[in-house]
Motif scaffolding. Structure first.
Motif, short mmCIF file in Angstrom:
data_model
loop_
_atom_site.label_atom_id
_atom_site.label_comp_id
_atom_site.label_asym_id
_atom_site.label_seq_id
_atom_site.Cartn_x
_atom_site.Cartn_y
_atom_site.Cartn_z
N ASP A 116 36.53 57.92 35.02
CA ASP A 116 35.89 56.81 35.71
C ASP A 116 35.22 57.40 36.95
OD1 ASP A 116 36.03 53.60 36.17
OD2 ASP A 116 36.24 54.63 38.08
N CYS A 118 33.64 56.39 40.46
CA CYS A 118 33.48 55.33 41.45
C CYS A 118 34.09 55.84 42.75
CB CYS A 118 34.20 54.07 41.00
SG CYS A 118 33.73 52.61 41.97
N CYS A 120 35.74 53.62 44.98
CA CYS A 120 36.65 52.67 45.63
C CYS A 120 38.07 53.19 45.79
CB CYS A 120 36.64 51.33 44.89
SG CYS A 120 37.26 51.41 43.21
N GLU A 121 38.51 54.11 44.93
CA GLU A 121 39.87 54.65 45.10
C GLU A 121 39.91 55.72 46.19
OE1 GLU A 121 38.31 54.02 41.61
OE2 GLU A 121 39.55 55.64 40.81
N SER A 164 31.34 53.41 37.19
CA SER A 164 31.77 52.01 37.26
C SER A 164 31.39 51.38 38.59
CB SER A 164 33.29 51.91 37.06
OG SER A 164 33.98 52.50 38.14
N LYS A 194 29.45 44.95 34.27
CA LYS A 194 30.75 44.85 34.93
C LYS A 194 30.68 43.70 35.92
CE LYS A 194 33.93 47.33 37.91
NZ LYS A 194 34.28 48.63 38.51
N TYR A 200 40.77 42.00 37.99
CA TYR A 200 41.05 43.39 38.37
C TYR A 200 42.22 43.48 39.35
CZ TYR A 200 36.14 43.86 36.83
OH TYR A 200 34.95 43.80 36.15
N PHE A 203 44.98 46.17 38.89
CA PHE A 203 44.40 47.52 39.02
C PHE A 203 44.29 47.91 40.49
CE2 PHE A 203 40.82 50.24 40.00
CZ PHE A 203 40.85 51.23 39.03
N ARG A 204 43.89 46.95 41.31
CA ARG A 204 43.69 47.28 42.72
C ARG A 204 45.00 47.59 43.41
NH1 ARG A 204 38.62 43.16 43.95
NH2 ARG A 204 37.25 44.16 42.42
N ARG A 216 33.09 42.43 46.13
CA ARG A 216 32.16 43.30 45.42
C ARG A 216 30.98 42.54 44.81
NH1 ARG A 216 35.59 47.34 45.98
NH2 ARG A 216 37.45 47.71 44.69
N GLN A 220 28.68 44.02 41.81
CA GLN A 220 29.16 43.67 40.47
C GLN A 220 28.54 42.32 40.06
OE1 GLN A 220 33.47 43.88 40.71
NE2 GLN A 220 33.42 46.12 40.82
N LYS A 247 32.81 44.48 30.76
CA LYS A 247 34.10 44.44 31.45
C LYS A 247 34.14 43.27 32.40
CE LYS A 247 36.62 46.98 34.90
NZ LYS A 247 36.48 47.93 35.96
N VAL A 272 40.97 44.55 30.77
CA VAL A 272 41.36 45.02 32.11
C VAL A 272 42.80 44.66 32.49
CG1 VAL A 272 38.96 44.98 32.90
CG2 VAL A 272 40.46 43.00 33.34
N SER A 273 43.16 45.15 33.68
CA SER A 273 44.54 45.04 34.15
C SER A 273 45.07 43.61 34.15
CB SER A 273 44.65 45.64 35.55
OG SER A 273 43.77 45.00 36.45
N TYR A 311 45.18 48.98 28.26
CA TYR A 311 46.50 49.47 28.68
C TYR A 311 47.52 49.30 27.56
CZ TYR A 311 44.12 49.35 33.13
OH TYR A 311 43.20 49.56 34.12
C1 PBG Z 1 36.29 50.72 39.85
C2 PBG Z 1 37.07 50.18 38.72
C3 PBG Z 1 37.85 49.02 38.73
C4 PBG Z 1 38.40 48.90 37.46
C5 PBG Z 1 37.95 49.97 36.71
N1 PBG Z 1 37.10 50.74 37.51
C6 PBG Z 1 38.20 48.10 39.82
C7 PBG Z 1 37.19 47.34 40.54
O1 PBG Z 1 36.00 47.32 40.22
O2 PBG Z 1 37.62 46.71 41.50
C8 PBG Z 1 39.31 47.80 37.02
C9 PBG Z 1 40.06 48.04 35.81
C10 PBG Z 1 41.17 47.09 35.58
O3 PBG Z 1 41.32 46.04 36.23
O4 PBG Z 1 41.96 47.41 34.70
N2 PBG Z 1 36.61 52.05 40.10
#
Ligand code: PBG
Length: 321
Positions: A116, A118, A120-121, A164, A194, A200, A203-204, A216, A220, A247, A272-273, A311
């Motif tokens: 992935d 991005c 944000c992490e 992403s 997306k 999400y 995931f966050r 976002r 997004q 997504k 997604v999560s 998942y």
């Molecule tokens: C951004 C990203 C996100 C997810 C995948 N890539 C989070 C976001 O955009 O806030 C979410 C995936 C999930 O919820 O399983 N790096």
């Protein structure tokens, strides 16, 4: 008039099997994996029962276990030791994702490693890109930065880069830079459609990547739009994406179907999560049976997805082995 009896072909498992239109194959599943740089960040994710954050060593072991179950691909997310405003640890050739790519490709070479892409992490503010003086995500600066990051993933041996961030023009910038550096075989799976989604949430927590201010929505997509998703996908194909993604998954099956009907490139869907946690919670409470998972995964295939990022991949593969 002869009576039409639709039930005739539903009578036995063999008859139902004979006329079954869609089936989930393990070859189309992708398991997301969270990899941490600090050992103390590893362990179960409370909002995603059954899913953990792994150290690089444990991620290698997990990749081996997934390979043994015939799951062909993993999607890596890195959780770095330190975050800053620029997300600088993301472009570190010795960073956590780069380490994980090297170690997994070395130990389990057949496993497809998707990273992935991005910010944000990696940023302390939690937004997906570089901020300008006013605190807005700067599109072109973010594209330039993520392109540098992608080259470090490619150097580490990644098979597929999956941007992403939802910046404009990123696919073309990535394709050009990868090609210019000789990474002609590194594929691009674009998170094309997306959405700015509430799904999400877990995931966050897992990635500690919630935006520290705002949301976002300026990058997004807006949930009610489907024509816009088709434009995003068309642009990404034009820019050189090898495959495109919708997504989240379940609330956007109509978007998957519209994409399938409009384009001939491979389509991925990301279950997604939040979709995962919802089902897990209901199953844990005895409110739903486990086969709700199978029904969910086949819905993605029926809607037209080729690749299903979920998942549930591992537990589905264990149950259907
Ligand atoms: C951004 C990203 C996100 C997810 C995948 N890539 C989070 C976001 O955009 O806030 C979410 C995936 C999930 O919820 O399983 N790096």
């Amino acid at each position: 008039m002869i009576a039409v009896r639709m039930r005739r072909l539903r009578r036995t498992p063999a008859l139902r099997g004979l006329v079954r239109e869609h089936v989930v194959r393990v070859e189309q599943l992708v398991q997301p994996l969270f990899v941490v740089e600090r050992t103390e960040d590893a362990g179960p994710i409370s909002s995603m029962p059954g899913i953990s954050r792994y150290t690089v060593d444990d991620a290698v072991a997990e990749a081996g276990a997934l390979h043994a179950l015939q799951i062909p691909a993993i999607l890596l997310f890195g959780i770095p030791r330190k975050k800053d405003a620029a997300g600088s640890s993301n472009a570190d050739s010795g960073g956590v994702v780069q380490q994980a790519i090297r170690a997994i490709k070395n130990a389990v070479p057949e496993m497809l490693v998707i990273a992935d892409l991005c910010n944000c992490e990696y940023t302390d503010h939690g937004h997906c890109g570089v901020l300008d003086a006013a605190g807005n995500v700067d599109n072109d600066a973010t594209v330039a930065y993520l392109t540098r990051v992608a080259l470090t993933y490619a150097s580490a041996g990644v098979d597929v880069v999956a941007p992403s961030d939802m910046m404009d023009g990123r696919v073309e910038a990535l394709r050009s830079a990868l090609d210019a550096h000789g990474f002609i075989d590194v594929a691009l799976l674009a998170y094309s459609a997306k959405y700015a989604s509430a799904f999400y949430g877990p995931f966050r927590e897992a990635a500690q990547s919630s935006p520290q201010f705002g949301d976002r929505r300026s990058y997004q997509m807006d949930a009610p739009n489907v024509r816009e998703a088709l434009r995003e996908i068309a642009l990404d194909i034009e820019e050189g994406a090898d495959a495109v993604m919708v997504k989240p998954g379940l609330p956007y099956l109509d978007v998957v179907r519209a994409a399938r009907d409009s384009f001939d490139v491979p389509i991925a869907v990301y279950n997604v999560s939040g979709e995962y946690s919802m089902l897990k919670a209901a199953i844990a409470n005895g409110w739903l049976e486990e086969r709700a998972i199978d029904e969910t995964l086949v819905a993605f295939v029926r809607a037209g997805a080729d690749i299903v990022i979920t998942y549930f991949a591992k537990e589905w593969a264990v149950r259907n082995r």
